[in-house]
Design a protein around this motif. Structure first.
Motif, mmCIF file in Angstrom:
data_model
loop_
_atom_site.group_PDB
_atom_site.id
_atom_site.type_symbol
_atom_site.label_atom_id
_atom_site.label_comp_id
_atom_site.label_asym_id
_atom_site.label_seq_id
_atom_site.Cartn_x
_atom_site.Cartn_y
_atom_site.Cartn_z
ATOM 1 N N LEU A 145 0.819 -1.208 0.000
ATOM 2 C CA LEU A 145 0.000 0.000 0.000
ATOM 3 C C LEU A 145 0.857 1.264 0.000
ATOM 4 O O LEU A 145 0.439 2.303 -0.509
ATOM 5 N N HIS A 146 2.064 1.172 0.558
ATOM 6 C CA HIS A 146 2.990 2.309 0.521
ATOM 7 C C HIS A 146 3.296 2.674 -0.931
ATOM 8 O O HIS A 146 3.288 3.853 -1.304
ATOM 9 N N LEU A 147 3.540 1.668 -1.770
ATOM 10 C CA LEU A 147 3.814 1.917 -3.191
ATOM 11 C C LEU A 147 2.568 2.390 -3.926
ATOM 12 O O LEU A 147 2.657 3.131 -4.907
ATOM 13 N N ALA A 148 1.388 1.951 -3.440
ATOM 14 C CA ALA A 148 0.133 2.362 -4.088
ATOM 15 C C ALA A 148 -0.138 3.849 -3.890
ATOM 16 O O ALA A 148 -0.953 4.438 -4.600
ATOM 17 N N GLY A 149 0.554 4.466 -2.948
ATOM 18 C CA GLY A 149 0.351 5.888 -2.688
ATOM 19 C C GLY A 149 1.189 6.802 -3.559
ATOM 20 O O GLY A 149 1.182 8.018 -3.362
ATOM 21 N N GLY A 150 1.909 6.219 -4.519
ATOM 22 C CA GLY A 150 2.716 7.033 -5.421
ATOM 23 C C GLY A 150 3.935 7.612 -4.725
ATOM 24 O O GLY A 150 4.453 7.045 -3.762
ATOM 25 N N GLU A 151 4.387 8.775 -5.204
ATOM 26 C CA GLU A 151 5.614 9.378 -4.679
ATOM 27 C C GLU A 151 5.531 9.714 -3.193
ATOM 28 O O GLU A 151 6.527 9.722 -2.490
ATOM 29 N N GLN A 152 4.327 10.011 -2.714
ATOM 30 C CA GLN A 152 4.162 10.341 -1.295
ATOM 31 C C GLN A 152 3.935 9.108 -0.433
ATOM 32 O O GLN A 152 3.818 9.204 0.787
ATOM 33 N N GLY A 153 3.844 7.953 -1.071
ATOM 34 C CA GLY A 153 3.752 6.701 -0.340
ATOM 35 C C GLY A 153 2.543 6.579 0.559
ATOM 36 O O GLY A 153 1.438 7.001 0.213
ATOM 37 N N MET A 154 2.757 6.014 1.742
ATOM 38 C CA MET A 154 1.658 5.741 2.662
ATOM 39 C C MET A 154 0.936 7.011 3.097
ATOM 40 O O MET A 154 -0.275 6.993 3.370
ATOM 41 N N ARG A 155 1.640 8.154 3.140
ATOM 42 C CA ARG A 155 1.000 9.410 3.526
ATOM 43 C C ARG A 155 -0.190 9.711 2.603
ATOM 44 O O ARG A 155 -1.293 10.007 3.059
ATOM 45 N N HIS A 156 0.048 9.620 1.282
ATOM 46 C CA HIS A 156 -1.025 9.870 0.321
ATOM 47 C C HIS A 156 -2.066 8.755 0.360
ATOM 48 O O HIS A 156 -3.271 8.998 0.228
ATOM 49 N N MET A 157 -1.594 7.526 0.553
ATOM 50 C CA MET A 157 -2.496 6.379 0.585
ATOM 51 C C MET A 157 -3.536 6.532 1.697
ATOM 52 O O MET A 157 -4.732 6.314 1.488
ATOM 53 N N LEU A 158 -3.098 6.938 2.872
ATOM 54 C CA LEU A 158 -4.027 7.080 3.998
ATOM 55 C C LEU A 158 -4.967 8.264 3.809
ATOM 56 O O LEU A 158 -6.135 8.208 4.208
ATOM 57 N N GLU A 159 -4.455 9.342 3.199
ATOM 58 C CA GLU A 159 -5.326 10.488 2.932
ATOM 59 C C GLU A 159 -6.404 10.136 1.921
ATOM 60 O O GLU A 159 -7.564 10.533 2.054
ATOM 61 N N GLN A 160 -6.004 9.367 0.898
ATOM 62 C CA GLN A 160 -6.920 9.044 -0.201
ATOM 63 C C GLN A 160 -7.927 7.965 0.174
ATOM 64 O O GLN A 160 -9.106 8.078 -0.111
ATOM 65 N N PHE A 161 -7.426 6.896 0.807
ATOM 66 C CA PHE A 161 -8.279 5.730 1.032
ATOM 67 C C PHE A 161 -8.606 5.478 2.500
ATOM 68 O O PHE A 161 -9.380 4.576 2.810
ATOM 69 N N GLY A 162 -8.010 6.254 3.401
ATOM 70 C CA GLY A 162 -8.300 6.089 4.818
ATOM 71 C C GLY A 162 -9.774 6.138 5.160
ATOM 72 O O GLY A 162 -10.274 5.301 5.934
ATOM 73 N N PRO A 163 -10.541 7.105 4.588
ATOM 74 C CA PRO A 163 -11.973 7.172 4.891
ATOM 75 C C PRO A 163 -12.728 5.891 4.542
ATOM 76 O O PRO A 163 -13.759 5.595 5.157
ATOM 77 N N ALA A 164 -12.218 5.111 3.577
ATOM 78 C CA ALA A 164 -12.906 3.878 3.168
ATOM 79 C C ALA A 164 -12.912 2.839 4.293
ATOM 80 O O ALA A 164 -13.730 1.913 4.282
#
Length: 320
Positions: A236-255
């Motif tokens: 999931l860290h890689l799924a967040g792109g250049e920002q890694g897990m930071r972006h991943m949690l912002e984008q998909f955390g609400p789910a």
């Protein structure tokens, strides 16, 4: 007490896990004593080791490794009396395991380590009836034990820290990847993760969403490929792109608040049982279990070599 002091190992209980342990210990050049009260246990164990040996030869045998270094001793007291490490593999019943471990504790050498292969029970529970609880640990492996490197090492409330340290070094020395679990919990770590997926898989089959074959395909050709290399967090860290897990949690955390999954297991009705059994039998039609085990073992050997090639942290001699 150090790793070198472990020269003789005893396997108590010769089911699938116990036999897997015996095969791994033998392949690493150890003398192994095995004990089990069940009729025909010795014959089944020797056959199991024989079947595992070709895969172990592919993995590479230690100097002096031999199937002939296996001895069966029906008397439990005699089997454990000379061991430096005793690996217990009785059925997963608390009362049985507590009684057996207490008996092992009475007959084992004072400095011997007693390790239980339990997949769910906590070491504090298992060591409760022992005279020397400080040398009792959980060392939970994964099938096939002779190839899968992970072993979860867990100490109980009364376990001496040095016993955990020696056990970690020992399992490392036999080409395993010991994961020392810092806080005991039912099911340890890996089984709790597998249990969550298993429960959801049963719901998906029970609700008519997918068959057992389709559920397996969803893992094999999707997340399973990535998990073999990176696990769920790095995937999931890689799924967040250049920002890694930071972006991943912002984008998909609400789910995470959405009711996508059902963590409680469905009722194991006769209909669900039949669906799961029929699905697995349909998936393996025309293939024997022994034949599937050979294919699985060959795959696991190649996969571990790929892990060593592409993920340096997965080197079998390193730390988790």
């Amino acid at each position: 007490m150090g790793t070198r002091s472990i020269k003789q190992v005893t396997v108590v209980g010769t089911g699938v896990i116990g036999n897997g342990w015996a095969a791994r210990f033998l392949s690493q050049g150890y003398d192994v004593i095995a004990t089990d009260p069940a009729p025909g246990a010795e014959e089944r164990m020797r056959l199991s080791v024989q079947r595992a040996w070709p895969a172990l030869e592919k993995m590479g045998l230690a100097a002096g490794a031999s199937k002939d270094r296996l001895r069966f001793e029906p008397d439990l007291a005699k089997a454990v009396a000379v061991a430096d490490l005793i690996q217990e593999n009785a059925p997963e019943r608390e009362e049985l395991k507590r009684r057996l471990l207490a008996e092992i504790d009475r007959h084992a050498k004072p400095d011997a380590i007693i390790a239980s292969s339990t997949s769910g029970l906590m070491p504090s529970t298992l060591q409760a009836d022992c005279i020397r609880p400080e040398r009792v640990i959980v060392a939970h492996p994964f099938n096939p034990v002779y190839l899968i490197p992970l072993v979860e090492v867990v100490g109980g409330e009364k376990t001496a820290p040095e016993v955990v340290a020696v056990a970690e070094q020992f399992y490392q020395s036999i080409q395993m990847k010991p994961l020392v679990v810092s806080a005991e919990i039912e099911g340890h770590v890996a089984d709790r993760l597998m249990e969550a997926i298993w429960r959801e898989a049963l719901h998906i089959v029970n609700d008519g969403i997918a068959t057992t074959e389709e559920v397996d395909a969803a893992i094999i050709y999707g997340p399973g490929l990535r998990w073999a290399l990176m696990g769920p967090f790095l995937t999931l860290h890689l799924a967040g792109g250049e920002q890694g897990m930071r972006h991943m949690l912002e984008q998909f955390g609400p789910a995470l608040k959405l009711p996508w999954t059902k963590l409680e297991a469905p009722e194991l009705t006769e209909d669900l049982r039949n669906q799961v059994i029929a699905g697995c039998e349909r998936q393996t039609a025309g293939h024997s279990i022994a034949g599937l085990e050979v294919r699985r073992d060959s795959f696991l050997i190649e996969l571990q070599r790929l892990l060593e090639k592409y993920w340096p942290g997965a080197n079998l001699n390193g730390n988790i």
